[in-house]
Design a protein around this motif. Sequence first.
Motif, mmCIF file in Angstrom:
data_model
loop_
_atom_site.group_PDB
_atom_site.id
_atom_site.type_symbol
_atom_site.label_atom_id
_atom_site.label_comp_id
_atom_site.label_asym_id
_atom_site.label_seq_id
_atom_site.Cartn_x
_atom_site.Cartn_y
_atom_site.Cartn_z
ATOM 1 N N LYS A 267 0.875 -1.259 0.129
ATOM 2 C CA LYS A 267 0.067 -0.041 -0.009
ATOM 3 C C LYS A 267 0.831 1.134 -0.004
ATOM 4 C CE LYS A 267 -3.787 2.015 2.734
ATOM 5 N NZ LYS A 267 -4.701 1.949 3.863
ATOM 6 N N TYR A 268 1.804 1.396 0.935
ATOM 7 C CA TYR A 268 2.813 2.225 0.849
ATOM 8 C C TYR A 268 3.928 2.378 0.238
ATOM 9 C CZ TYR A 268 -0.522 2.867 4.830
ATOM 10 O OH TYR A 268 -1.790 2.924 5.584
ATOM 11 N N ASN A 269 4.265 3.154 -0.933
ATOM 12 C CA ASN A 269 5.307 3.236 -1.588
ATOM 13 C C ASN A 269 6.426 4.034 -0.958
ATOM 14 O OD1 ASN A 269 4.303 1.293 -3.469
ATOM 15 N ND2 ASN A 269 3.032 2.938 -4.571
ATOM 16 N N ILE A 270 7.508 3.458 -0.684
ATOM 17 C CA ILE A 270 8.655 4.495 0.071
ATOM 18 C C ILE A 270 9.973 4.591 -0.820
ATOM 19 C CG2 ILE A 270 10.275 4.336 2.031
ATOM 20 C CD1 ILE A 270 7.066 4.357 2.919
ATOM 21 N N LYS A 271 10.138 5.597 -1.189
ATOM 22 C CA LYS A 271 11.473 6.150 -1.587
ATOM 23 C C LYS A 271 12.444 6.756 -0.935
ATOM 24 C CE LYS A 271 14.090 6.764 -5.475
ATOM 25 N NZ LYS A 271 15.176 7.105 -4.920
ATOM 26 N N SER A 272 13.651 6.280 -0.508
ATOM 27 C CA SER A 272 14.602 6.807 0.392
ATOM 28 C C SER A 272 15.932 7.216 -0.391
ATOM 29 C CB SER A 272 14.606 6.105 1.804
ATOM 30 O OG SER A 272 15.729 5.243 1.357
ATOM 31 N N ASN A 273 16.879 7.956 0.266
ATOM 32 C CA ASN A 273 18.099 8.194 0.121
ATOM 33 C C ASN A 273 19.031 7.234 0.863
ATOM 34 O OD1 ASN A 273 17.531 10.822 -1.625
ATOM 35 N ND2 ASN A 273 17.008 11.383 0.402
#
Length: 462
Positions: A267-273
């Motif tokens: 459900k929750y699409n996470i994009k990080s550094n």
Amino acid sequence: MKNIKDLLKTDLDIDISSVETNSKCVIQGSLFVAVNGFFINHEEFIDDAIRRGASCIIVSEDYDKDISIPYIKVKNVNDVLFSILDKFYDNIFSKFYIVGITGTDGKTTSAIIASKITDSAYIGTNGIYYKNYKFSTNNTTPDTVSLYKSFDKLYKLGARRVIMEVSSEALLHDRCHSINFDIACLTNVSEDHLNIHKTLDNYIKCKESLFKKVKENGFSILNSDSKYFDRFMSVSKGTIITYGENNSDYNISNIDLNNNSFTISNKYNIKSNLPFKYNMYNICLAFIIGILLKNNPNKLISSISKIKSIDGRTETLNFGQDYTIILDYAHTLNAIKNLVLSVKDKYKKVFVITGAAGGREKEKRCKIGNFLLSNTYLTIFTMDDPRFESVDSIIDDMISRSTSKNYLRINDRKDAIYKGLSLCKKSDVILIIGKGRDNYMYIEDKKIPYSDYDVIKNYFDK
């Protein structure tokens, strides 16, 4: 300021300016509580406490020396300390929503991410943060008195939520005795600190004790992929919430290591550094904490995407060089394996600068050395808080199980880092690990000012 009568039953009438167990922290009017410490009996420092201005001393009932100021004998000094501190600081812990994170690796990263995305205070290895306020600590989890002082200071600054790292040593020494946690979290468990705990079972039991301190209406958040998940599941209080890649309440899927992206609960699409798979677990844990603190999921996702790095944790440093420098605190075999294997196939050559702490877990040194010599192009072994041990003998331990020769031994850490940096070429990576953003080097019993980051920066500034 409190009167001694506010703190315990006595006929004395003395105003108390602070409560201390460390004589070096005593100020005029302090109450010095001579606890029986893990390594030393603080009764040895009563004279020093008096010289520094203590107005009263708490001692054990068998104390038989004459001293120049009033003192009170109690049956168990250590137990009385908690009661005194609770009263002196007006039950300070009850005024906070407290999240405790424990685990062998990942505590710092998870706690800092959680604090950033929820605007909470942070207490842990990297210090104490709240908004623009920051100060350093000597321990991952401060000693008992310092913990009360820290919460009191944070309260006065306006903080009402704290995300804190809870180390196994803190649990062993009962530093969190008076805290009932709203949320307790587990990152992972692998062998560490066996010089203190002696056995892995003892180490795990210490960490389990955190989850027994969760409030009835609180939450225990567990990594379901942990080898010891079932053990923690069986002792955890409150509502149990799980995360991981397998059959979890918050399932991690659609992992894209090239783009540092993944999905939570489909459900929750996470994009990080933050690179590497283990950071996805840290981020997922922080996200769950954010949800439990009633933050909007989209706001949490946006906040996660804005975090550039965590000081000293897989911290990529850019000084204009054409190779990659990663500064990391990794010092356990598990953390080192995760880091090295995460970069091994991405770069032409993997260089590592590392050592091992003196007076700590000699048995893990050869395991770390053997792994590194089997999985890196070149490892440079050097000092890392040698304390009273010879750096050469520590390095001897690290290379003892391998016949590989792809290493250098350079005792001085600055020289080792300079050498490693000078050898790197385009498309290589150098992992400078073990110290992170520490600003000291333990040599014998002294903390000598030292910083890996400063050394690296100076290399490029010269």
